[in-house]
Write a protein that holds these residues in place. Structure first.
Motif, PDB file in Angstrom:
ATOM      1  N   SER A 141       0.863  -1.180   0.000  1.00 39.44           N
ATOM      2  CA  SER A 141       0.000   0.000   0.000  1.00 39.44           C
ATOM      3  C   SER A 141       0.893   1.221   0.000  1.00 39.44           C
ATOM      4  CB  SER A 141      -0.877   0.016   1.252  1.00 39.44           C
ATOM      5  OG  SER A 141      -1.380   1.329   1.481  1.00 39.44           O
ATOM      6  N   THR A 142       0.395   2.297  -0.613  1.00 38.02           N
ATOM      7  CA  THR A 142       1.174   3.536  -0.559  1.00 38.02           C
ATOM      8  C   THR A 142       1.262   4.060   0.879  1.00 38.02           C
ATOM      9  OG1 THR A 142      -0.834   4.696  -1.216  1.00 38.02           O
ATOM     10  CG2 THR A 142       0.806   4.329  -2.928  1.00 38.02           C
ATOM     11  N   ALA A 143       0.465   3.487   1.789  1.00 40.87           N
ATOM     12  CA  ALA A 143       0.559   3.860   3.204  1.00 40.87           C
ATOM     13  C   ALA A 143       1.841   3.342   3.854  1.00 40.87           C
ATOM     14  CB  ALA A 143      -0.651   3.335   3.976  1.00 40.87           C
ATOM     15  N   HIS A 144       2.633   2.567   3.127  1.00 37.67           N
ATOM     16  CA  HIS A 144       3.797   1.932   3.769  1.00 37.67           C
ATOM     17  C   HIS A 144       4.842   2.935   4.243  1.00 37.67           C
ATOM     18  CE1 HIS A 144       7.108   2.154   0.736  1.00 37.67           C
ATOM     19  NE2 HIS A 144       6.118   2.308  -0.098  1.00 37.67           N
ATOM     20  N   LYS A 145       4.703   4.189   3.838  1.00 30.95           N
ATOM     21  CA  LYS A 145       5.653   5.200   4.322  1.00 30.95           C
ATOM     22  C   LYS A 145       5.180   5.880   5.597  1.00 30.95           C
ATOM     23  CE  LYS A 145       7.977   6.017  -0.011  1.00 30.95           C
ATOM     24  NZ  LYS A 145       8.278   6.960  -1.106  1.00 30.95           N
ATOM     25  N   GLY A 146       3.997   5.500   6.079  1.00 31.25           N
ATOM     26  CA  GLY A 146       3.487   6.064   7.327  1.00 31.25           C
ATOM     27  C   GLY A 146       2.121   6.687   7.145  1.00 31.25           C
ATOM     28  N   ALA A 147       1.231   6.505   8.133  1.00 32.27           N
ATOM     29  CA  ALA A 147      -0.128   7.038   8.069  1.00 32.27           C
ATOM     30  C   ALA A 147      -0.655   7.174   9.490  1.00 32.27           C
ATOM     31  CB  ALA A 147      -1.022   6.117   7.244  1.00 32.27           C
ATOM     32  N   ALA A 156       2.472  -2.542   9.091  1.00 29.21           N
ATOM     33  CA  ALA A 156       2.455  -3.874   8.499  1.00 29.21           C
ATOM     34  C   ALA A 156       2.869  -3.824   7.028  1.00 29.21           C
ATOM     35  CB  ALA A 156       1.061  -4.490   8.629  1.00 29.21           C
ATOM     36  N   LYS A 157       2.385  -2.816   6.308  1.00 29.13           N
ATOM     37  CA  LYS A 157       2.737  -2.711   4.889  1.00 29.13           C
ATOM     38  C   LYS A 157       4.207  -2.333   4.724  1.00 29.13           C
ATOM     39  CE  LYS A 157      -1.292  -3.690   3.003  1.00 29.13           C
ATOM     40  NZ  LYS A 157      -1.476  -4.946   2.233  1.00 29.13           N
ATOM     41  N   ALA A 158       4.756  -1.560   5.665  1.00 31.09           N
ATOM     42  CA  ALA A 158       6.189  -1.254   5.632  1.00 31.09           C
ATOM     43  C   ALA A 158       6.994  -2.535   5.846  1.00 31.09           C
ATOM     44  CB  ALA A 158       6.541  -0.232   6.704  1.00 31.09           C
ATOM     45  N   GLY A 159       6.498  -3.379   6.752  1.00 29.20           N
ATOM     46  CA  GLY A 159       7.160  -4.653   6.975  1.00 29.20           C
ATOM     47  C   GLY A 159       7.157  -5.504   5.705  1.00 29.20           C
ATOM     48  N   LEU A 160       6.030  -5.488   5.017  1.00 25.61           N
ATOM     49  CA  LEU A 160       5.907  -6.245   3.768  1.00 25.61           C
ATOM     50  C   LEU A 160       6.898  -5.732   2.717  1.00 25.61           C
ATOM     51  CD1 LEU A 160       3.870  -8.496   3.141  1.00 25.61           C
ATOM     52  CD2 LEU A 160       2.375  -6.772   2.131  1.00 25.61           C
ATOM     53  N   VAL A 179       6.942  -6.475  -4.675  1.00 29.16           N
ATOM     54  CA  VAL A 179       5.928  -5.827  -3.836  1.00 29.16           C
ATOM     55  C   VAL A 179       5.362  -4.652  -4.633  1.00 29.16           C
ATOM     56  CG1 VAL A 179       7.643  -4.424  -2.578  1.00 29.16           C
ATOM     57  CG2 VAL A 179       5.376  -4.799  -1.581  1.00 29.16           C
ATOM     58  N   ILE A 180       4.053  -4.612  -4.732  1.00 29.15           N
ATOM     59  CA  ILE A 180       3.384  -3.561  -5.507  1.00 29.15           C
ATOM     60  C   ILE A 180       2.480  -2.781  -4.558  1.00 29.15           C
ATOM     61  CG2 ILE A 180       1.795  -3.089  -7.422  1.00 29.15           C
ATOM     62  CD1 ILE A 180       2.855  -5.646  -8.757  1.00 29.15           C
ATOM     63  N   HIS A 181       2.651  -1.467  -4.541  1.00 32.21           N
ATOM     64  CA  HIS A 181       1.911  -0.624  -3.604  1.00 32.21           C
ATOM     65  C   HIS A 181       0.813   0.152  -4.319  1.00 32.21           C
ATOM     66  CE1 HIS A 181       4.826  -1.443  -0.473  1.00 32.21           C
ATOM     67  NE2 HIS A 181       5.816  -1.051  -1.250  1.00 32.21           N
ATOM     68  N   PRO A 182      -0.436  -0.317  -4.236  1.00 30.27           N
ATOM     69  CA  PRO A 182      -1.521   0.448  -4.861  1.00 30.27           C
ATOM     70  C   PRO A 182      -1.862   1.676  -4.030  1.00 30.27           C
ATOM     71  CG  PRO A 182      -2.205  -1.812  -4.309  1.00 30.27           C
ATOM     72  CD  PRO A 182      -0.929  -1.532  -3.591  1.00 30.27           C
ATOM     73  N   GLY A 183      -2.242   2.734  -4.718  1.00 34.07           N
ATOM     74  CA  GLY A 183      -2.768   3.908  -4.037  1.00 34.07           C
ATOM     75  C   GLY A 183      -4.239   3.693  -3.727  1.00 34.07           C
ATOM     76  N   PRO A 184      -4.914   4.766  -3.283  1.00 39.23           N
ATOM     77  CA  PRO A 184      -6.323   4.645  -2.888  1.00 39.23           C
ATOM     78  C   PRO A 184      -7.192   4.053  -4.000  1.00 39.23           C
ATOM     79  CG  PRO A 184      -5.435   6.771  -2.226  1.00 39.23           C
ATOM     80  CD  PRO A 184      -4.376   6.106  -3.068  1.00 39.23           C
ATOM     81  N   THR A 185      -7.969   3.042  -3.635  1.00 38.52           N
ATOM     82  CA  THR A 185      -8.782   2.291  -4.583  1.00 38.52           C
ATOM     83  C   THR A 185     -10.161   2.102  -3.960  1.00 38.52           C
ATOM     84  OG1 THR A 185      -6.767   1.119  -5.210  1.00 38.52           O
ATOM     85  CG2 THR A 185      -8.836   0.161  -5.959  1.00 38.52           C
ATOM     86  N   ASP A 186     -11.192   2.060  -4.793  1.00 36.39           N
ATOM     87  CA  ASP A 186     -12.548   1.962  -4.218  1.00 36.39           C
ATOM     88  C   ASP A 186     -12.908   0.522  -3.869  1.00 36.39           C
ATOM     89  OD1 ASP A 186     -12.922   0.885  -6.695  1.00 36.39           O
ATOM     90  OD2 ASP A 186     -14.680   2.083  -7.208  1.00 36.39           O
ATOM     91  N   THR A 187     -12.165  -0.028  -2.940  1.00 36.89           N
ATOM     92  CA  THR A 187     -12.326  -1.438  -2.574  1.00 36.89           C
ATOM     93  C   THR A 187     -13.390  -1.659  -1.528  1.00 36.89           C
ATOM     94  OG1 THR A 187     -10.710  -1.175  -0.827  1.00 36.89           O
ATOM     95  CG2 THR A 187      -9.885  -1.892  -2.956  1.00 36.89           C
TER      96      THR A 187
END
Lengths: 240, 246
Positions: A141-147, A156-160, A179-187
């Motif tokens: 997730s693009t959140a892997h840099k902090g949120a 967890a995503k940073a760990g991944l 590892v692929i980091h998607p940005g915001p998605t309408d999931t």
């Protein structure tokens, strides 16, 4: 595309977190031309209601990684797959919460589902991935840099991210790791996480768009990829 | 008298921080599985931080020793070798000690108000360099580092500053056990020096501290050229490991 191979037989693909969001969109893309084993939290009867025909399913709740691994290995055995061409580990959960109010069970669920389950599966799938000259893809997730509103999810995503980068170096020449980091998605994940993104949500990528971009990046084969807002808007594929 | 909480205070960097705090006139509560040398003004709380049920019982025990004016989440274990050669339950314990437990304890201390002072999360230089040969350790330390960055603002609103410490190799028994053969221990930083630098940065409320100039250069290089640094780490560590240790 990562799933298409030179040999005549259809690719064998494992996708976790497959009954909603990006995972389901990936299953829908691959199902017409590959054999897909989908993993998810839902009961099998529910899951088959949303999955395309012909897709195999195994119930594997990643909040309990050790049990989920056993269930998925059982599913692979049942299909007789001793090799895998592609494993996309996509299962994820998060909570929008003030980090001081995050309870131990919330923290454990988030770390187990997003991170430890992927570690456990990577280890368990190695032999099959090697046999199939396959590829391991972790959805970050693009959140892997902090949120600040999703601290444990970001962690967890940073760990991944760190896991995938180091593992790709260790497994070089054996199994490709991405590892692929998607940005915001309408999931629907934001809603499930208790977070209302407000009007910004109109800019979120559609899951189908995100799945298409992910497949393209899998084919590209780079270890780390990020699908930021700018990236999909730049391709004229944002919005709805 | 001010009271500090230090996890993993019986040995290594944690011990060095305990000693330094005691020398500065603090009372120290050290949480560790094994008890280290006894000192006046120091209280040992025995807890296996890799055990969820023991961790669940810990906040009540710590509450009786509160308030704290500093919390250092330092406890950590490693697992070095080929990823697939190390059993999953060792990785489970590692992830619990290094990432899950410090997050749970930090949230609990801040929420309960038992902590009125800074937090220091001890991650690793591997957050900047990557660490083939210890992929799950690297994952746990990345998770902790990004947790520290994520909670900095929300915790600041409750009067708790958060410092992320990323020390490089230290002259400790832990490093000795996990280093590749032939690695030069003299080039590792003495734990008491790292302890001083990290504590000073924590009291100053700094966002990040990487003790030592060489380590800072490695961190910058890793941030600028992550791929090249990762390949270098593979040559320096992974290709030289001759055994799997957990």
């Amino acid at each position: 595309m990562g799933a298409e191979r030179n040999s005549s037989r259809p690719a064998r693909i494992l996708i976790t977190g497959a009954t909603s969001g990006i995972g389901l969109a990936l299953v829908r893309r691959h199902a017409p031309k590959a054999r897909v084993l989908a993993g998810g939290r839902r009961a099998a009867a529910d899951a088959h209601g949303v999955l395309p025909d012909g897709v195999s399913y195994v119930q594997a709740d990643q909040r309990e990684p050790e049990r989920a691994v056993a269930a998925i290995l059982g599913g692979l055995d049942e299909l007789g797959w001793d090799g895998l061409d592609l494993a996309i580990l996509n299962a994820g959960i998060g909570h929008a919460v003030d980090p001081a109010e995050e309870t131990p069970s919330m923290l454990r669920d988030v770390l187990d589902t997003n991170l430890f389950a992927a570690i456990a599966l990577a280890q368990a799938l190695l032999a099959r991935l090697e046999a199939g000259q396959g590829r391991l893809v972790l959805i970050g997730s693009t959140a892997h840099k902090g949120a600040p509103g999703f601290a444990s999810y970001a962690a967890a995503k940073a760990g991944l991210h760190g896991f995938a980068r180091a593992l790709s170096e260790e497994w070089k020449g054996r199994v490709a790791v991405q590892v692929i980091h998607p940005g915001p998605t309408d999931t629907g994940m934001h809603a499930r996480a208790g977070h209302d993104p407000g009007r910004v949500a109109r800019l979120f990528a559609r899951t189908e768009t995100m799945a298409r971009l992910i497949d393209r990046l899998i084919a590209g084969g780079r270890t780390v990829e990020t699908i930021s807002f700018a990236r999909f808007l730049g391709r004229g594929q944002g919005g709805r | 008298m001010r009271t500090a909480l230090v996890t993993g205070g019986s040995a290594g960097l944690g011990r060095a921080m305990v000693e330094r705090l005691l020398a500065r006139g603090w009372r120290v509560v050290s949480v560790d599985r094994d008890e280290g040398p006894r000192e006046p003004n120091m209280e040992h709380v025995a807890c296996d931080l890799s055990d969820r049920s023991e961790v669940d019982a810990l906040p009540a025990r710590l509450g009786a020793l509160a308030p704290f004016h500093l919390a250092v989440f330092n406890a950590g274990v490693s697992a070095t070798g080929r990823f697939e050669a190390i059993p999953l339950d060792a990785y489970r314990r590692l992830m619990t000690v290094n990432a899950e437990t410090p997050m749970i304890l930090a949230a609990e201390l801040v929420r309960s108000g038992h902590l009125a002072g800074p937090i220091c999360f001890v991650s690793s230089l591997s957050h900047f360099t990557g660490y083939p040969g210890a992929v799950v350790y690297a994952a746990s330390k990345d998770a902790l580092a990004i947790y520290a960055r994520s909670v900095r603002k929300p915790f600041a609103r409750r009067g708790v500053s958060v410092t992320l410490a990323c020390p490089g190799p230290l002259r400790t028994a832990h490093a000795e056990r996990h280093a590749p053969p032939g690695a030069d221990a003299a080039r590792r930083m003495a734990p008491d020096i790292a302890a001083r630098i990290i504590l000073d940065a924590t009291f100053a409320g700094r966002r990040l501290v990487v003790p030592g100039r060489t380590n800072r250069l490695a961190a910058i290089a890793g941030a600028l050229l992550p791929g090249a640094m990762m390949r270098q780490m593979r040559r320096l560590i992974f290709e030289r490991l001759d055994r799997d240790v957990w």
